[in-house]
Write a protein that holds these residues in place. Structure first.
Motif, mmCIF file in Angstrom:
data_model
loop_
_atom_site.group_PDB
_atom_site.id
_atom_site.type_symbol
_atom_site.label_atom_id
_atom_site.label_comp_id
_atom_site.label_asym_id
_atom_site.label_seq_id
_atom_site.Cartn_x
_atom_site.Cartn_y
_atom_site.Cartn_z
ATOM 1 N N ILE A 188 0.837 -1.202 0.000
ATOM 2 C CA ILE A 188 0.000 0.000 0.000
ATOM 3 C C ILE A 188 0.871 1.251 0.000
ATOM 4 N N GLU A 189 1.940 1.222 0.776
ATOM 5 C CA GLU A 189 2.811 2.391 0.871
ATOM 6 C C GLU A 189 3.499 2.691 -0.451
ATOM 7 N N ILE A 190 3.895 1.665 -1.168
ATOM 8 C CA ILE A 190 4.550 1.881 -2.459
ATOM 9 C C ILE A 190 3.564 2.417 -3.484
ATOM 10 N N SER A 191 2.429 1.749 -3.583
ATOM 11 C CA SER A 191 1.459 2.096 -4.622
ATOM 12 C C SER A 191 0.684 3.370 -4.316
ATOM 13 N N GLY A 192 0.484 3.643 -3.015
ATOM 14 C CA GLY A 192 -0.348 4.777 -2.640
ATOM 15 C C GLY A 192 -1.823 4.483 -2.785
#
Length: 263
Positions: free
Chosen positions: A226-230
């Motif tokens: 989630i943090e990478i993709s946003g």
């Protein structure tokens, strides 16, 4: 003319530094609790869980889908006041080789850097993580602190106060409370709620608990994706009442994600 020359002494170095910064999709500090409440088994579970995620082809696909095709990551180990260590300096992750290198660097930290009576200075850890963004050579579209802990803060700066400063700098904070040593569902929810109210903040910030040492890798993988993709998990945030935090549960779930605050 003298004024122009004088101003150029300040403007040229700043422009040079800015031009040298490497563009990435997101900068992420992985801030890992290694205080005395964290057993060696728990520490190894965190280290191995993080390393395994960087060996997952799915993570590389997410990184590749970003406009830059790159992210920057560092590993911060923390405990009490004045106990914050950048164990793995900022690294650019863009392909299998760089991801595997980072996994190797992480695994080099199987031993906790401090022993003895250590406090849980979560606010100080957030401060150190925030400062590290200023010292790297990257410029990300987003900046994220990914912080884990098995206890509330009991020393040093107040996390909620530090959070507001970091939010003003455009930094998002996500939390990974480790619940394995908590004996019942009530105390597990207390720690999760502590993170939700006092720690996390910023756009799409969330808490994703690890309910056991064995399940840490899955919890971290979900969170890191989630943090990478946003992009939020399943398009929205689930209510924490849906989370199975009961230690006696036969089916361990790591599905709880929370919006920053209720107000």
């Amino acid at each position: 003319m003298k004024l122009i020359v004088f101003l150029s002494l300040f403007l040229i170095p700043w422009n040079t530094v800015y031009a040298d910064e490497k563009a990435v999709g997101v900068e992420i500090v992985l801030a890992v609790d290694v205080s005395s409440s964290v057993s060696q088994k728990e520490h190894e579970a965190q280290i191995e869980g993080i390393a395994k995620v960087f060996e997952d082809p799915t993570i590389l696909k997410i990184i590749d889908s970003l406009p830059t095709g790159k992210i920057a990551v560092s590993l911060l180990l923390w405990a009490g006041e004045n106990q914050q260590l950048i164990a793995v300096p900022w690294q650019e992750i863009s392909d299998q080789k760089t991801a595997q290198n980072f996994a190797t660097y992480v695994r080099n930290n199987q031993k906790k850097p401090w022993t003895g009576l250590l406090y849980t200075a979560l606010g100080d850890a957030l401060q150190a993580a925030g400062k590290s963004f200023e010292q790297n050579e990257f410029e990300g579209d987003r900046k994220v602190i990914d912080i884990s802990s098995d206890d509330p803060s009991n020393r040093g700066a107040e996390p909620a106060i530090v959070r507001e400063i970091l939010l003003s700098q455009g930094i998002t904070i996500n939390g990974l409370p480790i619940l394995a040593d908590r004996a019942d569902q009530e105390t597990r929810r207390e720690l999760v709620d502590y993170f939700r109210v006092n720690v996390i903040g910023g756009p799409l910030s969330f808490v994703n608990p690890a309910v056991s040492f064995e399940h840490y890798a899955e919890a971290f993988s979900q969170k890191f994706s989630i943090e990478i993709s946003g992009i939020p998990w399943s398009g929205n945030f689930a209510s924490y009442s849906d989370a199975d935090l009961d230690p006696s549960s036969l089916e361990l779930k790591v599905t709880a994600q929370f919006a920053k605050r209720d107000n």
